[in-house]
Design an enzyme around this catalytic site. Structure first.
Site, PDB file in Angstrom:
ATOM      1  N   LYS A  10      -0.694   7.903  -2.196  1.00 21.49           N
ATOM      2  CA  LYS A  10       0.065   8.863  -3.000  1.00 21.49           C
ATOM      3  C   LYS A  10      -0.359  10.318  -2.748  1.00 21.49           C
ATOM      4  CE  LYS A  10       1.037   5.601  -6.756  1.00 21.49           C
ATOM      5  NZ  LYS A  10       0.902   5.382  -8.203  1.00 21.49           N
ATOM      6  N   HIS A 116      -0.243   2.797  -4.237  1.00 20.33           N
ATOM      7  CA  HIS A 116       0.762   1.888  -4.798  1.00 20.33           C
ATOM      8  C   HIS A 116       0.805   0.665  -3.903  1.00 20.33           C
ATOM      9  CE1 HIS A 116       4.723   0.366  -6.150  1.00 20.33           C
ATOM     10  NE2 HIS A 116       4.897   0.108  -4.870  1.00 20.33           N
TER      11      HIS A 116
END
Length: 139
Positions: A10, A116
């Site tokens: 991210k 993620h």
């Protein structure tokens, strides 16, 4: 069973130049990287990717964050890859993550939690197809 899953490093982790360290943790776990690229999502693309959360109160904040800077997306492959990668990532809330996990080591908070990963085989298929064509996947 050999599986594939999506991995996203991210914006918070990319901004802090942690993508190499995170990829090393992934590879050291025995998972294989079969596709990898850096990109920046538009707000609309982030909304599309996270559409499943569109009714959640954190949706706008999440999509703003995910479009705030570059991300590194990859496809990982290995035995029970989805479960294994989720273990390597650690709990969504880094305060609850186990020592040695990516989130315990690098996350800033529950939103800026550095990575993620897909949560199920169906999700993994959808998420990898969102970012990668067949020509971009090796193996």
């Amino acid at each position: 069973m050999t599986q594939r899953t999506l991995s996203i490093i991210k914006p918070d982790a990319v901004e802090r130049n942690l993508q190499g360290a995170i990829l090393k943790m992934i590879q050291d776990s025995g998972l294989k990287i079969v596709a990898l690229k850096m990109l920046r999502l538009s707000k609309d693309e982030a909304r599309g990717f996270y559409a499943v959360h569109s009714e959640r109160p954190f949706f706008d904040s999440l999509t703003s964050y995910m479009s705030s800077g570059p991300i590194v997306v990859g496809i990982l492959e290995g035995e029970n890859c989805i479960e294994k990668y989720r273990e390597i990532m650690g709990a969504t809330n880094p305060e609850q993550a186990e020592e040695g996990t990516i989130r315990k080591t690098y996350a800033l908070d529950i939103e800026k939690n550095s990575v993620h990963g897909s949560d199920a085989p169906e999700t993994a298929r959808e998420e990898t197809a969102f970012f990668f064509s067949r020509m971009e996947v090796v193996g």
